[in-house]
Design an enzyme around this catalytic site. Sequence first.
Site, PDB file in Angstrom:
ATOM      1  N   GLY A   1       0.847  -1.193   0.000  1.00 62.31           N
ATOM      2  CA  GLY A   1       0.000   0.000   0.000  1.00 62.31           C
ATOM      3  C   GLY A   1       0.881   1.240   0.000  1.00 62.31           C
ATOM      4  O   GLY A   1       2.107   1.157   0.093  1.00 62.31           O
ATOM      5  N   LEU A   2       0.223   2.387  -0.082  1.00 64.98           N
ATOM      6  CA  LEU A   2       0.940   3.659  -0.152  1.00 64.98           C
ATOM      7  C   LEU A   2       1.704   3.951   1.136  1.00 64.98           C
ATOM      8  O   LEU A   2       1.405   3.383   2.188  1.00 64.98           O
ATOM      9  CB  LEU A   2      -0.075   4.797  -0.378  1.00 64.98           C
ATOM     10  CG  LEU A   2      -0.838   4.785  -1.696  1.00 64.98           C
ATOM     11  CD1 LEU A   2      -1.926   5.861  -1.660  1.00 64.98           C
ATOM     12  CD2 LEU A   2       0.110   5.008  -2.875  1.00 64.98           C
ATOM     13  N   SER A   3       2.637   4.864   1.043  1.00 61.36           N
ATOM     14  CA  SER A   3       3.335   5.342   2.234  1.00 61.36           C
ATOM     15  C   SER A   3       2.298   6.006   3.158  1.00 61.36           C
ATOM     16  O   SER A   3       1.485   6.805   2.698  1.00 61.36           O
ATOM     17  CB  SER A   3       4.400   6.366   1.813  1.00 61.36           C
ATOM     18  OG  SER A   3       5.024   6.896   2.949  1.00 61.36           O
ATOM     19  N   GLY A   4       2.310   5.621   4.419  1.00 61.39           N
ATOM     20  CA  GLY A   4       1.350   6.192   5.371  1.00 61.39           C
ATOM     21  C   GLY A   4      -0.002   5.502   5.372  1.00 61.39           C
ATOM     22  O   GLY A   4      -0.901   5.893   6.121  1.00 61.39           O
ATOM     23  N   ALA A   5      -0.151   4.472   4.566  1.00 60.56           N
ATOM     24  CA  ALA A   5      -1.444   3.767   4.513  1.00 60.56           C
ATOM     25  C   ALA A   5      -1.716   3.003   5.812  1.00 60.56           C
ATOM     26  O   ALA A   5      -2.865   2.749   6.170  1.00 60.56           O
ATOM     27  CB  ALA A   5      -1.479   2.810   3.324  1.00 60.56           C
ATOM     28  N   GLY A   6      -0.638   2.609   6.499  1.00 59.17           N
ATOM     29  CA  GLY A   6      -0.828   1.878   7.758  1.00 59.17           C
ATOM     30  C   GLY A   6      -0.267   0.467   7.733  1.00 59.17           C
ATOM     31  O   GLY A   6      -0.624  -0.372   8.560  1.00 59.17           O
ATOM     32  N   LYS A   7       0.660   0.214   6.815  1.00 57.86           N
ATOM     33  CA  LYS A   7       1.252  -1.132   6.707  1.00 57.86           C
ATOM     34  C   LYS A   7       2.022  -1.505   7.976  1.00 57.86           C
ATOM     35  O   LYS A   7       1.815  -2.573   8.540  1.00 57.86           O
ATOM     36  CB  LYS A   7       2.204  -1.201   5.497  1.00 57.86           C
ATOM     37  CG  LYS A   7       1.538  -0.908   4.168  1.00 57.86           C
ATOM     38  CD  LYS A   7       2.530  -0.932   3.016  1.00 57.86           C
ATOM     39  CE  LYS A   7       3.617   0.120   3.070  1.00 57.86           C
ATOM     40  NZ  LYS A   7       3.142   1.524   3.051  1.00 57.86           N
ATOM     41  N   THR A   8       2.915  -0.619   8.400  1.00 60.74           N
ATOM     42  CA  THR A   8       3.758  -0.921   9.562  1.00 60.74           C
ATOM     43  C   THR A   8       2.903  -1.033  10.825  1.00 60.74           C
ATOM     44  O   THR A   8       3.079  -1.954  11.632  1.00 60.74           O
ATOM     45  CB  THR A   8       4.821   0.182   9.750  1.00 60.74           C
ATOM     46  OG1 THR A   8       5.474   0.385   8.497  1.00 60.74           O
ATOM     47  CG2 THR A   8       5.847  -0.205  10.792  1.00 60.74           C
TER      48      THR A   8
ATOM     49  N   SER B   1       5.990  -1.879  -2.142  1.00 57.97           N
ATOM     50  CA  SER B   1       6.024  -2.807  -3.297  1.00 57.97           C
ATOM     51  C   SER B   1       4.989  -2.386  -4.345  1.00 57.97           C
ATOM     52  O   SER B   1       3.997  -3.074  -4.543  1.00 57.97           O
ATOM     53  CB  SER B   1       5.822  -4.263  -2.843  1.00 57.97           C
ATOM     54  OG  SER B   1       4.810  -4.411  -1.876  1.00 57.97           O
TER      55      SER B   1
HETATM   56  P1  ADP Z   1       3.096   2.797   6.328  1.00 54.82           P
HETATM   57  O1  ADP Z   1       3.900   1.726   7.015  1.00 54.82           O
HETATM   58  O2  ADP Z   1       2.063   2.238   5.395  1.00 54.82           O
HETATM   59  O3  ADP Z   1       3.948   3.836   5.668  1.00 54.82           O
HETATM   60  P2  ADP Z   1       2.499   3.680   8.998  1.00 54.82           P
HETATM   61  O4  ADP Z   1       1.907   2.477   9.665  1.00 54.82           O
HETATM   62  O5  ADP Z   1       3.924   4.004   9.268  1.00 54.82           O
HETATM   63  O6  ADP Z   1       2.228   3.551   7.433  1.00 54.82           O
HETATM   64  O7  ADP Z   1       1.639   4.957   9.350  1.00 54.82           O
HETATM   65  C1  ADP Z   1       0.235   4.959   9.331  1.00 54.82           C
HETATM   66  C2  ADP Z   1      -0.277   6.090  10.223  1.00 54.82           C
HETATM   67  O8  ADP Z   1      -1.702   6.114  10.152  1.00 54.82           O
HETATM   68  C3  ADP Z   1       0.090   5.882  11.689  1.00 54.82           C
HETATM   69  O9  ADP Z   1       0.384   7.138  12.258  1.00 54.82           O
HETATM   70  C4  ADP Z   1      -1.183   5.304  12.281  1.00 54.82           C
HETATM   71  O10 ADP Z   1      -1.325   5.593  13.650  1.00 54.82           O
HETATM   72  C5  ADP Z   1      -2.248   6.008  11.460  1.00 54.82           C
HETATM   73  N1  ADP Z   1      -3.517   5.271  11.361  1.00 54.82           N
HETATM   74  C6  ADP Z   1      -4.748   5.822  11.600  1.00 54.82           C
HETATM   75  N2  ADP Z   1      -5.723   4.900  11.459  1.00 54.82           N
HETATM   76  C7  ADP Z   1      -5.117   3.736  11.113  1.00 54.82           C
HETATM   77  C8  ADP Z   1      -5.610   2.423  10.832  1.00 54.82           C
HETATM   78  N3  ADP Z   1      -6.910   2.127  10.879  1.00 54.82           N
HETATM   79  N4  ADP Z   1      -4.699   1.475  10.506  1.00 54.82           N
HETATM   80  C9  ADP Z   1      -3.362   1.764  10.447  1.00 54.82           C
HETATM   81  N5  ADP Z   1      -2.844   2.996  10.713  1.00 54.82           N
HETATM   82  C10 ADP Z   1      -3.710   3.987  11.051  1.00 54.82           C
END
Ligand code: ADP
Length: 180
Positions: free
Chosen positions: A14-21, A88
């Site tokens: 998924g996109l950067s900031g999508a919530g993968k980590t 990815s």
């Molecule tokens: P990625 O790894 O995809 O770049 P991150 O997990 O680092 O994304 O960041 C996602 C951000 O979105 C975090 O600050 C997280 O707290 C926030 N967030 C809000 N709602 C959700 C959700 N339902 N699932 C995952 N992250 C969420």
Amino acid sequence: MQHVNQGLTVWLTGLSGAGKTTTAVALAAAMRDRGSRVECLDGDSLREKIGRELGFGREDRMENVRRAVYISEMLNRHGVTAIVSMISPYREMRAYARAVLPHFLEVYVSCPVEVCEQRDVKGLYAKARRGEIAHFTGISDGYEPPECPDMVIRTDTETVAGNVQRILDAPALRRFLPPW
Ligand code: ADP
């Protein structure tokens, strides 16, 4: 349900900031609570530890994926589940991972780019908008959404806990949780 004595790879794209980590860490904790052996492989950490020479062009991104797949394969062979969180962005990359890994669950972490940009966890969207980052996925580089992922989770409308529960409930994953 037949329990499988090998590891699974859960691939979060998924996109950067999508919530993968965030999802990966919560899923790993939940699986460990159930007695599973789990390791998280994060795209950014991999770059930092064993990919410092890699950039963000297509070939370098593919190389980072190859390394993640290689490590996942080893972990899986020893019964450890790998949870990979990597943008990815190209289908070719996920197809490669699926082809190599014996047990593979592709999870599309779906979130509109506008929401990711609003979150801007690492300030990267702002930089990309200012033209300071080339090849930034979703802004100056493409993202090919999976056509038939094993699962889709939404992070703009669903909670982390809710998404983790859905992944845990997937029959394809439950086979890999210890039976006790
Ligand atoms: P990625 O790894 O995809 O770049 P991150 O997990 O680092 O994304 O960041 C996602 C951000 O979105 C975090 O600050 C997280 O707290 C926030 N967030 C809000 N709602 C959700 C959700 N339902 N699932 C995952 N992250 C969420």
